[in-house]
Write a protein that holds these residues in place. Structure first.
Motif: not given
Length: 227
Positions: A190-212
């Motif tokens: 679960r922690r790995r999944l959460i970390q992966e999800q958080s990493a994905r979210r960060r990646l998405i946020q970074e991608q969205s920030a880059r897009r912005r």
């Protein structure tokens, strides 16, 4: 008796028993002397009287002798009877003594037999008591052995129960440990999944920030151009 017919006078002193029926006593000699004296004093008597007197005297002597013989015979018979009675009494006494001895021996034999029988009974009773004691001891030993066997069985059963409980406890512990491991694994997953999800979210946020940022960069020159 011969003194009157002797030539010389005779002087004799008579001593002893005067009533013996066997021997001539002093009284008998005195009576004969008196008769002889009377016979010599009466010289005128006939020779037949003398003979009669002699015959009477001889008859008296014979009678005295017969009486003495009878008395002796009676005394001998009485002595024999007494002897026979004494012998019979002695025999009876001996028989009674032998009977008493036999009775005493029989009584002693009976007592010995009774004592032997009582001793045998006592021995039999002692043997039976010993047998009973041995049986009781064997029964006690058997009971003790059975109790020890039961105790051993109970101990074995308790040991088996303890072993089963230990095994069940070990199994439970192993199950708990496995459950804990599974839970830990699940939590780590679960922690790995959460970390992966958080990493994905960060990646998405970074991608969205880059897009912005890119959008912003793209928007600024247009405005400048409008100006």
């Amino acid at each position: 008796m011969l003194a009157p017919f002797m030539k010389h006078p005779l002087k004799a002193v008579l001593k002893g028993v005067t009533n013996d029926p066997m021997d001539f006593s002093v009284g008998c000699i005195d009576s004969t002397n008196q008769s002889l004296a009377l016979m010599y004093m009466t010289l005128g008597q006939e020779h037949s009287a003398r003979r009669r007197l002699i015959q009477e005297q001889s008859a008296r002597r014979r009678l005295i002798q017969e009486q003495s013989a009878r008395r002796r015979l009676i005394q001998e018979q009485s002595a024999r009877r007494r002897l026979i009675q004494e012998q019979s009494a002695r025999r009876r006494l001996i028989q009674e003594q032998s009977a008493r001895r036999r009775l005493i021996q029989e009584q002693s034999a009976r007592r010995r037999l009774i004592q032997e029988q009582s001793a045998r009974r006592r021995l039999i009773q002692e043997q039976s008591a010993r047998r009973r004691l041995i049986q009781e001891q064997s029964a006690r030993r058997r009971l003790i052995q059975e109790q020890s066997a039961r105790r051993r069985l109970i101990q074995e059963q308790s040991a088996r129960r303890r072993l089963i409980q230990e095994q069940s406890a070990r199994r439970r512990l192993i199950q708990e440990q496995s459950a804990r491991r599974r839970l830990i694994q699940e939590q780590s997953a679960r922690r790995r999944l959460i970390q992966e999800q958080s990493a994905r979210r960060r990646l998405i946020q970074e991608q969205s920030a880059r897009r912005r940022l890119i959008q912003e960069q793209c928007v600024t020159p247009l405005s400048d151009l409008r100006l």
